[in-house]
Scaffold this motif. Sequence first.
Motif, PDB file in Angstrom:
ATOM      1  N   LEU A 269       0.828  -1.210   0.000  1.00 23.57           N
ATOM      2  CA  LEU A 269       0.000   0.000   0.000  1.00 23.57           C
ATOM      3  C   LEU A 269       0.863   1.261   0.000  1.00 23.57           C
ATOM      4  O   LEU A 269       0.477   2.278  -0.595  1.00 23.57           O
ATOM      5  CB  LEU A 269      -0.934  -0.008   1.216  1.00 23.57           C
ATOM      6  N   SER A 270       2.012   1.201   0.640  1.00 23.70           N
ATOM      7  CA  SER A 270       2.915   2.353   0.621  1.00 23.70           C
ATOM      8  C   SER A 270       3.411   2.619  -0.794  1.00 23.70           C
ATOM      9  O   SER A 270       3.460   3.772  -1.253  1.00 23.70           O
ATOM     10  CB  SER A 270       4.107   2.116   1.554  1.00 23.70           C
ATOM     11  N   ALA A 271       3.783   1.552  -1.502  1.00 24.70           N
ATOM     12  CA  ALA A 271       4.264   1.696  -2.877  1.00 24.70           C
ATOM     13  C   ALA A 271       3.159   2.197  -3.798  1.00 24.70           C
ATOM     14  O   ALA A 271       3.366   3.116  -4.605  1.00 24.70           O
ATOM     15  CB  ALA A 271       4.819   0.367  -3.388  1.00 24.70           C
ATOM     16  N   LEU A 272       1.963   1.597  -3.676  1.00 31.10           N
ATOM     17  CA  LEU A 272       0.855   2.029  -4.522  1.00 31.10           C
ATOM     18  C   LEU A 272       0.445   3.464  -4.204  1.00 31.10           C
ATOM     19  O   LEU A 272       0.128   4.248  -5.108  1.00 31.10           O
ATOM     20  CB  LEU A 272      -0.339   1.087  -4.325  1.00 31.10           C
ATOM     21  N   GLY A 273       0.469   3.824  -2.933  1.00 29.02           N
ATOM     22  CA  GLY A 273       0.075   5.177  -2.550  1.00 29.02           C
ATOM     23  C   GLY A 273       0.989   6.233  -3.114  1.00 29.02           C
ATOM     24  O   GLY A 273       0.533   7.243  -3.668  1.00 29.02           O
ATOM     25  N   ILE A 274       2.295   6.024  -3.014  1.00 27.41           N
ATOM     26  CA  ILE A 274       3.226   7.041  -3.498  1.00 27.41           C
ATOM     27  C   ILE A 274       3.160   7.151  -5.020  1.00 27.41           C
ATOM     28  O   ILE A 274       3.284   8.241  -5.589  1.00 27.41           O
ATOM     29  CB  ILE A 274       4.656   6.739  -3.005  1.00 27.41           C
ATOM     30  N   HIS A 275       2.915   6.023  -5.695  1.00 28.76           N
ATOM     31  CA  HIS A 275       2.761   6.075  -7.152  1.00 28.76           C
ATOM     32  C   HIS A 275       1.456   6.766  -7.546  1.00 28.76           C
ATOM     33  O   HIS A 275       1.420   7.533  -8.518  1.00 28.76           O
ATOM     34  CB  HIS A 275       2.793   4.662  -7.734  1.00 28.76           C
ATOM     35  N   PHE A 276       0.392   6.496  -6.804  1.00 29.14           N
ATOM     36  CA  PHE A 276      -0.891   7.130  -7.116  1.00 29.14           C
ATOM     37  C   PHE A 276      -0.794   8.644  -6.997  1.00 29.14           C
ATOM     38  O   PHE A 276      -1.189   9.383  -7.907  1.00 29.14           O
ATOM     39  CB  PHE A 276      -1.981   6.604  -6.184  1.00 29.14           C
ATOM     40  N   PHE A 277      -0.266   9.125  -5.883  1.00 31.75           N
ATOM     41  CA  PHE A 277      -0.232  10.566  -5.663  1.00 31.75           C
ATOM     42  C   PHE A 277       0.765  11.266  -6.566  1.00 31.75           C
ATOM     43  O   PHE A 277       0.588  12.444  -6.888  1.00 31.75           O
ATOM     44  CB  PHE A 277       0.059  10.864  -4.189  1.00 31.75           C
ATOM     45  N   GLN A 278       1.811  10.547  -6.997  1.00 29.35           N
ATOM     46  CA  GLN A 278       2.736  11.157  -7.951  1.00 29.35           C
ATOM     47  C   GLN A 278       1.996  11.568  -9.220  1.00 29.35           C
ATOM     48  O   GLN A 278       2.231  12.646  -9.770  1.00 29.35           O
ATOM     49  CB  GLN A 278       3.862  10.187  -8.290  1.00 29.35           C
TER      50      GLN A 278
END
Length: 513
Positions: free
Chosen positions: A282-291
């Motif tokens: 979820l940390s990886a997906l979150g940072i990619h989403f917000f980028q």
Amino acid sequence: MANSEAVAESVDTKKSNVKYIATCTVHASMASLILGYGLGVLIGAALYIKKDLKITDVQLEVLMGVLSLYSVIGSFAAGRTSDWIGRRRTVILTAGIFLAAALLMALSVNYAMLMAGQFVAGVGAGYAIMIPPVYAAEISPPSSRGLMSSLPEVFGCAGVLLGYLSNYAFARLPLYLGWRVMVGVNAVPSVLLAVLVLGMPESPRWLVLKGRLRDARVVLEKITETPEEAAGSLADIKAAAGLPEGVDGDVVTVPKRSGGEEWQVWKDLVFSPSPAMRRILLSALGIHFFQQASGIDAFVLYSPRIFMGAGITDDRRLLGITCALGVTRTLVTLGAMFLLDRVGRRPLLLVSTGGMAVALAGLAAALTITTDRLRPDAEARWANGLAVACTVAYNAAYSAGIGTVAWVYSSEIFPLRERALGCAIGVAFNRAVSGVVGMTFLSLSKAITIGGAFFLYASMTVIAWVFVFTCLPETRGRTLEEMGKLFGMGNTSNVEAQDRDEDCKAVEMPMAN
């Protein structure tokens, strides 16, 4: 005297190792340069493509945005390929894909051929986004991993800038020829990349996964300062790969997990993850989403239209401002690269997302003023300047933090066995969100005005700041094998914690902690 000579020798060895690692990472990062050039050159070439092939605005919007969606396929393929044939050979494959894409697009005579070329380029984009950061993370020591892992982003920004300059250089060619030369030039660095990669070593962590301990030891001795450090790193990697303590030799058999290796990785990471593994994903997906949800692709793909909305209609001024944005992003990304290992990931992310939110709000307000016909001209001219300033500020803030850190962070937090698939999932999600932004920006601007669209992006960036502050731990200075502790992993692997390694139950398998 002897001590001073030993210290001097250690310093020389360290410099030599860093130079060697940097050279290898630069070679791999050329894939990002090729990708960046393809993105940047298409922005200007699209104007000529539309005229030459007589395509509609909708077809152009699809052409510009669909690359990100195609790259989802490439990212998943890259994850599987890099585990199968290795990180190094995957980079060579990436070069071949980009070569085919450049030739296909340059020879296109209709929209269908152009879209076919974009499909091939999209697959290559998935490979180019995923594999260079993973390779850099796996060959770099903790003290310089941020620096090395951010090189692909620097090269990507430089590629975009070269694409802008290519638009300017070939704009005077005949209509049917100019845009074909622009996109076809990308074949040259593709060939160069394939040649340069031949001199790169394979990732020592992938070599251990394949049981090639002797080859891994040779590479580790080249990228560490002492034989003792190389031996310690090899021991940690062997534990992360599931090899029992004490196993040694040139080539060994790595224990296989029940149910099939690939399916087990999917289970551990996606279908039945432990709480710690779920947090990592979820940390990886979150940072990619917000980028991407912050609207960066709106600037990359449609910056001329944004400036036209701000009242700037002169072609030369539009091109000049677009090139200035490319220079800004490249220089700021270069600066952020040196701060990652000194300041840390979290501070850069927090400053970045905060600055982006302010800049986006200012840009949205300025665009709202300039598109309101009731406003007097003097105020509109003031708002034009504010729009340009906020655009530059946004791109600088993006490049200083989330634009660079997202790739570094997601490539270093996954355990060894799950790293390729985890990074592939992150890249696929990143590209999917990017495709949605790229393919909806024009329609969104018409529906809620261009100012409203950027107010929406600003609100997403505020949420991103909260996400970083509450969810992302600092990873600076940690080895890849220590990352699991930050997310709650204990001294046993995710697989052991859920009792899924029946074939290896007699083998102690500490995971990447």
